[in-house]
Design an enzyme around this catalytic site. Structure first.
Site, PDB file in Angstrom:
ATOM      1  N   SER A 210       2.701 -87.580   1.222  1.00  0.00           N
ATOM      2  CA  SER A 210       3.491 -86.996   0.130  1.00  0.00           C
ATOM      3  C   SER A 210       2.540 -86.536  -0.964  1.00  0.00           C
ATOM      4  O   SER A 210       1.453 -87.110  -1.128  1.00  0.00           O
ATOM      5  CB  SER A 210       4.448 -88.044  -0.443  1.00  0.00           C
ATOM      6  OG  SER A 210       4.983 -87.598  -1.678  1.00  0.00           O
TER       7      SER A 210
ATOM      8  N   TYR B  23       5.440 -96.481  -3.865  1.00  0.00           N
ATOM      9  CA  TYR B  23       5.510 -95.287  -3.021  1.00  0.00           C
ATOM     10  C   TYR B  23       4.204 -94.486  -3.133  1.00  0.00           C
ATOM     11  O   TYR B  23       3.592 -94.130  -2.131  1.00  0.00           O
ATOM     12  CB  TYR B  23       6.716 -94.435  -3.421  1.00  0.00           C
ATOM     13  CG  TYR B  23       6.945 -93.244  -2.526  1.00  0.00           C
ATOM     14  CD1 TYR B  23       7.479 -93.405  -1.254  1.00  0.00           C
ATOM     15  CD2 TYR B  23       6.618 -91.951  -2.932  1.00  0.00           C
ATOM     16  CE1 TYR B  23       7.681 -92.317  -0.420  1.00  0.00           C
ATOM     17  CE2 TYR B  23       6.821 -90.861  -2.109  1.00  0.00           C
ATOM     18  CZ  TYR B  23       7.360 -91.042  -0.855  1.00  0.00           C
ATOM     19  OH  TYR B  23       7.560 -89.962  -0.025  1.00  0.00           O
TER      20      TYR B  23
END
Ligand code: NAD
Length: 271
Positions: A149, A164
């Site tokens: 990501s 995350y």
């Protein structure tokens, strides 16, 4: 015909449903359209079966198989790899797409949540590589695509996603370490860094944010709008954008691309 003719691909996290569809679901369908046999793995059996159903309708029978596995559990991953080998006898492509979002900075985040995110987002990529690499090594060829990501390289002010972000940073390192170590065996390992793609995960995170707000619907709409505006294009991407990048990295068109972190974000990181 197709860029992945006669290839066998495992797509982990191939389920997901809802408006926009998930990265893994779009990737499994794209691989099948390009001639691959696709082993569709998900924690949710019904979601994997839905993806297989779509492939059967569009591409044909005996092209896709649904398999339920928990990618964070060693025994479950081994069972997944064994089942794929029994079915098709080889594994040319491993697409790691499992992932969960999680809100909170270092103060708010619990230790349990930290472990949960690392189990799903990092350990799963380690375990799938652990069981697939020896097979690719024997074949003398293979391609691994890890879905990371832009959160791994960028952390804008505002809502914090500490676990995350850190987990996706670990995915990048893991990708580069495998790429370097296995290159001479004919195996490539690359990562995709999607920006904001309108998938069920994004809806879940917007939903989570809206829950704490008085006017739930308005808060949800606002969050979606902010996410659309984050990209210079004015729109979020979709699972198909991730899938097309995965197709490039999985196919021979990228045969000299190894250890690369491919940003697919419409230019969000330029801002
Ligand atoms: P998604 O939730 O639709 O897809 C993830 C899938 O993984 C789900 O079907 C889920 O059931 C499955 N899964 C979760 N834990 C699992 C486990 N332990 N074992 C097996 N399957 C499991 O979400 P998505 O947005 O399509 O996300 C896919 C990947 O893309 C994730 O790695 C995510 O971090 C990454 N990503 C998404 C975005 C975005 O904007 N949507 C941006 C950057 C990166």
């Amino acid at each position: 015909s197709g860029k992945l003719k006669d290839r066998v691909a495992i797509v982990v996290g191939a389920g997901s449903s809802g408006p926009g569809w998930g990265n893994g679901k779009c990737t499994a369908i794209t691989f099948a359209r390009e001639g691959a046999k696709v082993f569709c793995v998900d924690l949710k059996r019904a979601a994997a079966e839905e993806t297989v159903g779509l492939i059967e309708k569009e591409v044909g029978k005996d092209v896709a198989v649904a398999f339920e596995a928990n990618a964070s559990h060693n025994a479950s991953v081994k069972a997944m790899v064994d089942a794929c080998m029994e079915k098709w006898g080889r594994i040319d492509i491993l697409d790691n797409n499992v992932g969960i979002g999680s809100q909170g900075g270092p103060v708010e985040l619990s230790e349990d949540e930290w472990h949960r995110v690392f189990d799903v987002n990092v350990k799963s990529f380690f375990l799938t590589a652990k069981h697939v690499l020896p097979i690719m090594e024997k074949q003398g060829k293979g391609a691994i695509v890890n879905v990371s990501s832009i959160a791994s390289i960028r952390s804008p002010k505002g809502i914090s996603y500490l676990a995350y972000n850190a987990s996706k940073g670990a995915v990048n390192s893991l990708t580069m370490a495998i790429a370097s170590q296995y290159a001479e065996k004919g195996i490539r390992c690359n990562a995709i860094l999607p920006g904001l793609m309108h998938t069920p995960m994004i809806d879940f995170l917007a939903e989570q944010y809206a829950k704490s707000e008085k006017d739930h619907n308005q808060a949800y709409e606002k969050m979606i709008e902010i996410r659309d505006r984050a990209s210079p294009t004015g729109k979020m991407g979709t699972g198909w954008d991730t899938a097309n990048a995965a197709l490039f990295l999985a196919s021979d068109q990228s045969s000299y691309v190894n250890g690369h972190l491919l940003v697919v974000d419409g230019g969000i990181t330029l801002r």
